[in-house]
Design a protein around this motif. Structure first.
Motif, PDB file in Angstrom:
ATOM      1  N   ALA A  85      -6.662  14.494  -0.517  1.00  0.00           N
ATOM      2  CA  ALA A  85      -5.411  15.172  -0.802  1.00  0.00           C
ATOM      3  C   ALA A  85      -4.521  13.890  -0.883  1.00  0.00           C
ATOM      4  O   ALA A  85      -3.386  13.970  -1.584  1.00  0.00           O
ATOM      5  CB  ALA A  85      -4.845  15.870   0.453  1.00  0.00           C
ATOM      6  N   SER A  86      -4.896  12.671  -0.480  1.00  0.00           N
ATOM      7  CA  SER A  86      -3.987  11.569  -0.625  1.00  0.00           C
ATOM      8  C   SER A  86      -4.838  10.240  -0.445  1.00  0.00           C
ATOM      9  O   SER A  86      -5.874  10.557  -0.143  1.00  0.00           O
ATOM     10  CB  SER A  86      -2.764  11.741   0.264  1.00  0.00           C
ATOM     11  N   GLY A  87      -4.062   9.210  -0.743  1.00  0.00           N
ATOM     12  CA  GLY A  87      -4.884   7.911  -0.629  1.00  0.00           C
ATOM     13  C   GLY A  87      -5.038   7.668   0.983  1.00  0.00           C
ATOM     14  O   GLY A  87      -6.171   7.217   1.236  1.00  0.00           O
ATOM     15  N   LEU A  88      -4.280   7.823   1.925  1.00  0.00           N
ATOM     16  CA  LEU A  88      -4.406   7.593   3.131  1.00  0.00           C
ATOM     17  C   LEU A  88      -5.499   8.375   3.802  1.00  0.00           C
ATOM     18  O   LEU A  88      -6.223   7.918   4.813  1.00  0.00           O
ATOM     19  CB  LEU A  88      -2.964   7.794   4.133  1.00  0.00           C
ATOM     20  N   SER A  89      -5.615   9.755   3.169  1.00  0.00           N
ATOM     21  CA  SER A  89      -6.578  10.565   3.870  1.00  0.00           C
ATOM     22  C   SER A  89      -7.874   9.987   3.520  1.00  0.00           C
ATOM     23  O   SER A  89      -9.115  10.199   4.018  1.00  0.00           O
ATOM     24  CB  SER A  89      -6.565  11.905   3.445  1.00  0.00           C
ATOM     25  N   ALA A  90      -8.004   9.512   2.112  1.00  0.00           N
ATOM     26  CA  ALA A  90      -9.263   8.977   1.356  1.00  0.00           C
ATOM     27  C   ALA A  90      -9.716   7.766   2.452  1.00  0.00           C
ATOM     28  O   ALA A  90     -10.921   7.449   2.985  1.00  0.00           O
ATOM     29  CB  ALA A  90      -9.314   8.380   0.126  1.00  0.00           C
ATOM     30  N   GLN A  91      -8.973   7.028   2.755  1.00  0.00           N
ATOM     31  CA  GLN A  91      -8.954   5.696   3.657  1.00  0.00           C
ATOM     32  C   GLN A  91      -9.507   6.460   5.148  1.00  0.00           C
ATOM     33  O   GLN A  91     -10.460   5.954   5.792  1.00  0.00           O
ATOM     34  CB  GLN A  91      -7.810   4.924   3.946  1.00  0.00           C
ATOM     35  N   PHE A  92      -8.885   7.338   5.619  1.00  0.00           N
ATOM     36  CA  PHE A  92      -9.054   8.030   6.924  1.00  0.00           C
ATOM     37  C   PHE A  92     -10.574   8.298   7.150  1.00  0.00           C
ATOM     38  O   PHE A  92     -11.164   8.097   7.952  1.00  0.00           O
ATOM     39  CB  PHE A  92      -7.864   8.965   7.359  1.00  0.00           C
ATOM     40  N   ALA A 158      -2.865  -7.158  -2.900  1.00  0.00           N
ATOM     41  CA  ALA A 158      -2.039  -6.390  -1.748  1.00  0.00           C
ATOM     42  C   ALA A 158      -0.705  -5.912  -2.188  1.00  0.00           C
ATOM     43  O   ALA A 158       0.131  -6.637  -2.960  1.00  0.00           O
ATOM     44  CB  ALA A 158      -2.041  -7.568  -0.799  1.00  0.00           C
ATOM     45  N   ASN A 159      -0.421  -4.625  -1.638  1.00  0.00           N
ATOM     46  CA  ASN A 159       0.983  -3.927  -1.960  1.00  0.00           C
ATOM     47  C   ASN A 159       1.670  -4.480  -0.599  1.00  0.00           C
ATOM     48  O   ASN A 159       1.358  -3.940   0.405  1.00  0.00           O
ATOM     49  CB  ASN A 159       0.672  -2.750  -2.047  1.00  0.00           C
ATOM     50  N   PRO A 160       2.823  -5.135  -0.633  1.00  0.00           N
ATOM     51  CA  PRO A 160       3.640  -5.412  -2.040  1.00  0.00           C
ATOM     52  C   PRO A 160       3.533  -6.995  -2.303  1.00  0.00           C
ATOM     53  O   PRO A 160       3.788  -7.380  -3.401  1.00  0.00           O
ATOM     54  CB  PRO A 160       4.960  -5.251  -1.684  1.00  0.00           C
ATOM     55  N   VAL A 183     -12.844  -1.814  -0.231  1.00  0.00           N
ATOM     56  CA  VAL A 183     -11.591  -2.192  -1.069  1.00  0.00           C
ATOM     57  C   VAL A 183     -10.658  -1.145  -1.376  1.00  0.00           C
ATOM     58  O   VAL A 183     -11.278  -0.219  -2.242  1.00  0.00           O
ATOM     59  CB  VAL A 183     -12.295  -3.083  -2.263  1.00  0.00           C
ATOM     60  N   ASP A 184      -9.570  -1.253  -1.162  1.00  0.00           N
ATOM     61  CA  ASP A 184      -8.458  -0.519  -1.760  1.00  0.00           C
ATOM     62  C   ASP A 184      -8.157  -1.146  -3.030  1.00  0.00           C
ATOM     63  O   ASP A 184      -7.388  -2.157  -2.934  1.00  0.00           O
ATOM     64  CB  ASP A 184      -7.164  -0.408  -0.763  1.00  0.00           C
ATOM     65  N   SER A 185      -8.131  -0.571  -4.095  1.00  0.00           N
ATOM     66  CA  SER A 185      -8.044  -0.998  -5.311  1.00  0.00           C
ATOM     67  C   SER A 185      -7.048  -0.437  -6.247  1.00  0.00           C
ATOM     68  O   SER A 185      -6.723  -0.382  -7.352  1.00  0.00           O
ATOM     69  CB  SER A 185      -9.342  -0.949  -6.115  1.00  0.00           C
ATOM     70  N   HIS A 205      -8.783   4.502  -3.331  1.00  0.00           N
ATOM     71  CA  HIS A 205      -7.770   4.667  -4.469  1.00  0.00           C
ATOM     72  C   HIS A 205      -6.980   5.512  -3.825  1.00  0.00           C
ATOM     73  O   HIS A 205      -7.004   6.703  -3.230  1.00  0.00           O
ATOM     74  CB  HIS A 205      -8.019   5.010  -5.693  1.00  0.00           C
ATOM     75  N   SER A 206      -5.475   5.269  -4.000  1.00  0.00           N
ATOM     76  CA  SER A 206      -4.281   6.395  -3.812  1.00  0.00           C
ATOM     77  C   SER A 206      -4.395   6.593  -5.344  1.00  0.00           C
ATOM     78  O   SER A 206      -3.751   5.874  -6.279  1.00  0.00           O
ATOM     79  CB  SER A 206      -2.989   5.600  -3.389  1.00  0.00           C
ATOM     80  N   ALA A 207      -4.781   7.909  -5.809  1.00  0.00           N
ATOM     81  CA  ALA A 207      -4.453   8.243  -6.961  1.00  0.00           C
ATOM     82  C   ALA A 207      -3.042   8.846  -7.460  1.00  0.00           C
ATOM     83  O   ALA A 207      -2.823   9.020  -8.707  1.00  0.00           O
ATOM     84  CB  ALA A 207      -5.583   9.491  -7.275  1.00  0.00           C
ATOM     85  N   THR A 208      -2.514   8.807  -6.261  1.00  0.00           N
ATOM     86  CA  THR A 208      -0.822   9.016  -6.519  1.00  0.00           C
ATOM     87  C   THR A 208      -0.347   8.236  -7.468  1.00  0.00           C
ATOM     88  O   THR A 208       0.732   8.702  -8.219  1.00  0.00           O
ATOM     89  CB  THR A 208      -0.204   8.985  -5.019  1.00  0.00           C
ATOM     90  N   LYS A 209      -1.023   6.945  -7.534  1.00  0.00           N
ATOM     91  CA  LYS A 209      -0.154   5.909  -8.313  1.00  0.00           C
ATOM     92  C   LYS A 209      -0.548   5.718  -9.823  1.00  0.00           C
ATOM     93  O   LYS A 209      -0.355   6.654 -10.518  1.00  0.00           O
ATOM     94  CB  LYS A 209      -0.668   4.460  -7.377  1.00  0.00           C
ATOM     95  N   PHE A 210      -1.535   4.747 -10.074  1.00  0.00           N
ATOM     96  CA  PHE A 210      -2.079   4.343 -11.612  1.00  0.00           C
ATOM     97  C   PHE A 210      -2.899   5.517 -12.094  1.00  0.00           C
ATOM     98  O   PHE A 210      -2.774   5.760 -13.308  1.00  0.00           O
ATOM     99  CB  PHE A 210      -2.483   3.143 -11.555  1.00  0.00           C
ATOM    100  N   ASN A 370       7.233   4.342  -4.477  1.00  0.00           N
ATOM    101  CA  ASN A 370       6.398   4.641  -5.129  1.00  0.00           C
ATOM    102  C   ASN A 370       5.748   3.457  -5.953  1.00  0.00           C
ATOM    103  O   ASN A 370       6.681   2.540  -6.166  1.00  0.00           O
ATOM    104  CB  ASN A 370       6.320   5.905  -5.972  1.00  0.00           C
ATOM    105  N   ILE A 371       4.747   3.488  -6.389  1.00  0.00           N
ATOM    106  CA  ILE A 371       4.302   2.596  -7.405  1.00  0.00           C
ATOM    107  C   ILE A 371       3.530   3.115  -8.604  1.00  0.00           C
ATOM    108  O   ILE A 371       2.926   4.333  -8.363  1.00  0.00           O
ATOM    109  CB  ILE A 371       3.220   1.360  -6.930  1.00  0.00           C
ATOM    110  N   GLY A 372       3.135   2.574  -9.492  1.00  0.00           N
ATOM    111  CA  GLY A 372       2.105   2.869 -10.360  1.00  0.00           C
ATOM    112  C   GLY A 372       2.590   4.086 -11.276  1.00  0.00           C
ATOM    113  O   GLY A 372       1.812   4.602 -12.154  1.00  0.00           O
TER     114      GLY A 372
HETATM  115  C1  PLP Z   1       0.224   4.359  -1.801  1.00  0.00           C
HETATM  116  C2  PLP Z   1      -0.944   3.583  -1.287  1.00  0.00           C
HETATM  117  C3  PLP Z   1      -1.705   3.923  -0.258  1.00  0.00           C
HETATM  118  C4  PLP Z   1      -1.490   5.573   0.343  1.00  0.00           C
HETATM  119  O1  PLP Z   1      -1.867   6.509  -0.686  1.00  0.00           O
HETATM  120  P1  PLP Z   1      -1.127   7.913  -0.532  1.00  0.00           P
HETATM  121  O2  PLP Z   1      -1.520   8.628  -1.775  1.00  0.00           O
HETATM  122  O3  PLP Z   1       0.608   7.644  -0.575  1.00  0.00           O
HETATM  123  O4  PLP Z   1      -1.441   8.482   0.717  1.00  0.00           O
HETATM  124  C5  PLP Z   1      -2.921   3.064   0.096  1.00  0.00           C
HETATM  125  N1  PLP Z   1      -2.970   1.933  -0.352  1.00  0.00           N
HETATM  126  C6  PLP Z   1      -2.169   1.386  -1.185  1.00  0.00           C
HETATM  127  C7  PLP Z   1      -2.171   0.055  -1.773  1.00  0.00           C
HETATM  128  C8  PLP Z   1      -0.945   2.305  -1.783  1.00  0.00           C
HETATM  129  O5  PLP Z   1      -0.116   1.704  -2.681  1.00  0.00           O
END
Ligand code: PLP
Length: 439
Positions: A85-92, A158-160, A183-185, A205-210, A370-372
């Protein structure tokens, strides 16, 4: 579709997508169904016992989400993927699949703010102890590994801060110790960099972005290379009989699919951060234009970074694509034409006050967290995305009081530079024409 045969741009459009058998629909159908009819009781029992692959319930498998998973796995060169559902849940779910109470994690101190708090606060409450490494040098990670360390986690870019990880060096250190490199790519995107080609074992990945690309949806993806050898000592969960599934063992029954199967059938099932079919559709659709968007974004970024570097109001520009950047050699090694993504930071003269005026003076660039996005975005990390960090954590994350993060979109570079120029001009005058009070 054979991922070895087609080029990246073709796979971005076609991977995971076959015309719908029932209707012939050419676009990806959105299967909004929570559950799926079993053929009969034997079929149901076989699916539940993981003896047969098949839909049961959309928290675990959904055909629209599965198409997205196949597409991202293909682009990253992985064996398969699990979307969330989100990038952070993918990591978690990845982190808790790999580490348990009493275990340790090594992570870069230069991470997305939410990732730092996830590790530093929430995982610590679960008894998983993260050591943050404030160094670019893989040997500093090697020195911090103990017998309790379960994985290394870094952001490819790395962000940012825009710093680039030495994925090959870190993979060598991790593998020598029998642990995977995660790796968070998100910022790099699979168009520019595929960490698995450089030795990474798991990519998130956070698919929310790019991947989705237009800031319309939240989502995350975990991609597994399928090549990591899980060792009994550090990862006993892969070898112990699993009572919930008739005492199978993940490694014994699923071989190279053991991590992906376990992640889906245990962590995704039990934690529950399923991606909705509609969100999966938007992300899969977004990926079709990923190569076009990211190419334009890095071209714009180069023009803007080179322009910023010359500007008298700018103290430093953190984009490794610049020849003057300390990591330029690394950018050349890991990125086509050293174009290390389109998210980077720069530091404005005049500290926090000038940074705030700069942000409040922007007209075309949007002030959002946000980014991407195809739209260009700007933010002041010290007061927003990274505001929960201590002064020391801020410094270790590569953030100063006057640091501005930009995420460059696909607009005309000329228009973006004009907007940044007028905002820099205003920031030197000590007053913002569009400050919140005056709006
Ligand atoms: C936004 C972001 C996340 C978290 O992703 P969400 O979809 O907001 O949960 C993790 N890593 C990086 C590098 C991000 O930019």
């Amino acid at each position: 579709m054979d991922k070895q045969t087609f080029d990246f741009a073709t796979r971005a459009v076609h991977a995971g997508l076959i015309p719908d058998k029932a209707t012939g629909a050419r676009a990806l159908p959105i299967y909004e169904s929570a559950a799926y009819v079993f053929d009969n009781s034997d079929d149901a029992a076989a699916r539940f016992a993981l003896r047969k692959y098949g839909e049961i319930y959309s928290r675990i498998v959904n055909p629209t989400v599965a198409a997205l998973e196949e597409r991202v796995a293909s682009l990253e060169g992985g064996l398969g993927a699990v979307a969330t559902a989100s990038g952070l849940s993918a990591q978690f779910i990845t982190f808790i699949a790999l580490a348990s109470q009493g275990d340790e994690v090594l992570a870069s101190s230069e991470l997305y703010g939410g990732s730092i708090t996830q590790l530093d606060i929430t995982l610590r409450r679960l008894g998983i102890d993260t050591k943050f490494i404030d160094s670019d040098d893989p040997q500093d990670y090697a020195a911090a590994i103990t017998e309790r360390t379960r994985f290394i986690f870094v952001e490819a870019v790395a962000n940012p801060s825009g710093h680039i990880a030495d994925i090959e060096g870190l993979a060598a250190v991790a593998h020598a110790a029998g642990i995977p490199l995660v790796v968070d790519s998100t910022v790099a995107t699979p168009y520019l960099l595929r960490p698995i080609e450089h030795g990474a074992d798991i990519v998130v990945h956070s698919a929310t972005k790019f991947l989705s690309g237009s800031g319309t949806v939240l989502g995350g993806v975990v991609v597994d290379s399928g090549t990591f050898h899980w060792g009994q000592e550090r990862f006993p969960e892969f070898f112990k009989p699993v009572a919930a599934y008739n005492n199978l063992t993940w490694s014994g029954n699923f071989n190279e699919y053991s991590f992906l199967t376990r992640l889906r059938a245990e962590q995704l099932r039990d934690v529950g951060p399923a991606l909705s079919a509609h969100s999966a559709f938007l992300i899969a659709q977004g990926i079709e234009t990923l190569p076009l968007r990211v190419q334009r974004q890095v071209e714009n970024t180069r023009e803007i970074a080179e322009w910023l570097e010359q500007h008298p109001q700018v103290e430093s520009v953190n984009w490794a694509g610049l020849e003057t950047h300390a990591q330029h050699d690394r950018a050349l090694k890991y990125f086509p034409n050293a174009n290390s993504g389109s998210v980077f930071s720069f530091t404005i003269k005049g500290g926090r006050a000038a940074g705030k005026i700069f942000i409040d003076s922007l007209n075309l660039l949007s002030h959002v967290a946000n980014i991407g996005d195809v739209k260009s975005l700007a933010i002041h990390p010290a007061s927003t995305t990274h505001a929960q960090l201590s002064a020391e954590q801020l410094r270790e994350a590569g953030i100063e009081e006057g640091t501005i993060r930009l995420s460059i979109g696909i607009e005309s570079a000329k228009d973006l530079i004009a907007d940044i120029a007028q905002a820099l001009e205003t920031s030197t005058q000590g007053d913002a024409p569009h400050s919140v009070e005056q709006r």
